[in-house]
Scaffold this motif. Sequence first.
Motif, PDB file in Angstrom:
ATOM      1  N   ILE A   8      54.423   4.679  43.589  1.00  8.70           N
ATOM      2  CA  ILE A   8      53.347   4.503  44.556  1.00  8.70           C
ATOM      3  C   ILE A   8      52.344   5.624  44.322  1.00  8.70           C
ATOM      4  O   ILE A   8      52.714   6.801  44.218  1.00  8.70           O
ATOM      5  CB  ILE A   8      53.874   4.558  45.997  1.00  8.70           C
ATOM      6  N   GLU A  56      48.809   7.528  45.532  1.00  7.43           N
ATOM      7  CA  GLU A  56      47.782   7.775  46.550  1.00  7.43           C
ATOM      8  C   GLU A  56      46.462   7.930  45.828  1.00  7.43           C
ATOM      9  O   GLU A  56      46.279   8.820  45.002  1.00  7.43           O
ATOM     10  CB  GLU A  56      48.131   9.040  47.336  1.00  7.43           C
ATOM     11  N   MET A  99      54.022   1.052  54.222  1.00  5.84           N
ATOM     12  CA  MET A  99      53.666   2.389  53.732  1.00  5.84           C
ATOM     13  C   MET A  99      52.957   3.140  54.854  1.00  5.84           C
ATOM     14  O   MET A  99      51.979   2.632  55.407  1.00  5.84           O
ATOM     15  CB  MET A  99      52.777   2.277  52.494  1.00  5.84           C
ATOM     16  N   ASN A 100      53.447   4.319  55.201  1.00  3.77           N
ATOM     17  CA  ASN A 100      52.885   5.118  56.296  1.00  3.77           C
ATOM     18  C   ASN A 100      52.799   4.311  57.596  1.00  3.77           C
ATOM     19  O   ASN A 100      51.799   4.339  58.308  1.00  3.77           O
ATOM     20  CB  ASN A 100      51.496   5.645  55.913  1.00  3.77           C
ATOM     21  N   SER A 143      51.952  -3.716  54.153  1.00  7.74           N
ATOM     22  CA  SER A 143      51.365  -3.794  52.812  1.00  7.74           C
ATOM     23  C   SER A 143      51.088  -5.267  52.506  1.00  7.74           C
ATOM     24  O   SER A 143      51.890  -5.939  51.856  1.00  7.74           O
ATOM     25  CB  SER A 143      52.307  -3.191  51.772  1.00  7.74           C
ATOM     26  N   LYS A 168      48.269  -0.948  49.003  1.00  7.25           N
ATOM     27  CA  LYS A 168      49.174  -0.067  48.262  1.00  7.25           C
ATOM     28  C   LYS A 168      48.920  -0.238  46.770  1.00  7.25           C
ATOM     29  O   LYS A 168      48.715  -1.356  46.293  1.00  7.25           O
ATOM     30  CB  LYS A 168      50.633  -0.416  48.582  1.00  7.25           C
TER      31      LYS A 168
END
Length: 464
Positions: free
Chosen positions: A103, A105, A141-142, A146, A304
């Motif tokens: 993954i 960022e 995610m967070n 997604s 994502k």
Amino acid sequence: MASMADEDERQQDRDGIQSREVDESGSVLLFDGDNSQLTMQNSTVNIIGGDYVYCPSRRPKRQGEQMRLKQQAEFGFLSKVKRHLLRATGEVQYLESLPTAMIVEMENGMGNATERFHVDAKNHIGRDVQKIDLKQVHDPMNNQSSRHVMILGEAGAGKSTFSKMYSLAVFEGNVRSLRGIQLVHFVNAATLQFQTPSSAFQLFFIDQMAQYHETKLTSDEGKSGREWIEMNSDKFLIVIDGLDQCLEDFGERKNPTISEMTDAKANDLIANIMSGRIWHHARILTTSRWNIYWKLMIDQKPDKVIALRGLDDENLETAALNLSNCGSTMIDQLRRTSPKILAACRNPMFLNYTTTIYQSDRDNLSDSISGLMAAFFRNFLRSYNVDDFESVTKLAYNGMLDNIFAMPYKYVKKLGVNSNDLNNFCSPGAILENGVNNVTSHDTFYIFSHQTMQVCTIFLYCTV
């Protein structure tokens, strides 16, 4: 109050449905491993022996002939989408070794990279934050869902294989976060180049599935399928492989906002699917090279990003052994004599090419990437009867310049290429218009069997 006779008749009806399940069954889609059942309007789909089976109601007189035909059309649509998925992913087997998936960022724009972010040789700005396996692609995610996930990597990185394996995993009910998905549809973006403006369902389902007789939809199946998608978009995963092979590049113009029923070009339809304006509850997986990510509009960007970082040491050796019994010996030799070639072999497709050369002439394995690829093509040309390889390299070069990855017959002929010479390099297909498959030589297009094959022939064209 109902009589005992009426109750007995209703019980016989129920018993009859249960006993006729297998006799009148047909395959639909398997997405759940539990002993559950899926209601399909007034019919039922049960899981029997590891697959969904259609159990028609025994009350056609009460429900009407029209309802029965509608149920059959819906069942036919689901069945044929399953067959299309299995055909599209048929050559892919579950692999013991896959490239490392991270993954990433990403920064919203190119801007200046801070210390937290790295800029590699391809100007990819991002920070690896978590290694994941195949079944975690659509995990939240967070604490955010997604909906749209994009797989990024260079040619040969394993994007198509990864996405096909993921499609099968979802299809078989092995991805926990997508257990509610009942329909998986896999589309190669390169095959969307020749359709005239059409609706999303027409382009992605009717035209795509018309390529093969066993998956071509009837008019009733198409109508029922369109209704099913509109009512169940939250139970639908669409996989679009190879955004970088679309005829029109993303970001060159602002894509218009359109609906599911609007006729538009493929690029506009894909943009509106990614932004959620078409099939807004559907889950999406796209694959591409890195350059496309930066060209997408903000609303088209994925929730994502997953980068394929190549095979690690353990998976590299396992993959080599899967390709050849001498794989381990080859890796040992490369460690001693050709560390640059060994590093390049972390790209799965390049590993495949290297193994091919090693099996044919291990004593003269080149220590340069260009030398190895030249040896690969010499070996290839010896194995197959290709009269004019120079014209094939010319086709690859011009196709890349014109951003054409599915090259129509007229384009091939214009460049003076003998289509017979393409048989071992390219996979043929048929140009489809509104679901009609006209199988003549003039309706044929050619796609290189892998994009790295096209890239390597371009290298030879430019250097020879």
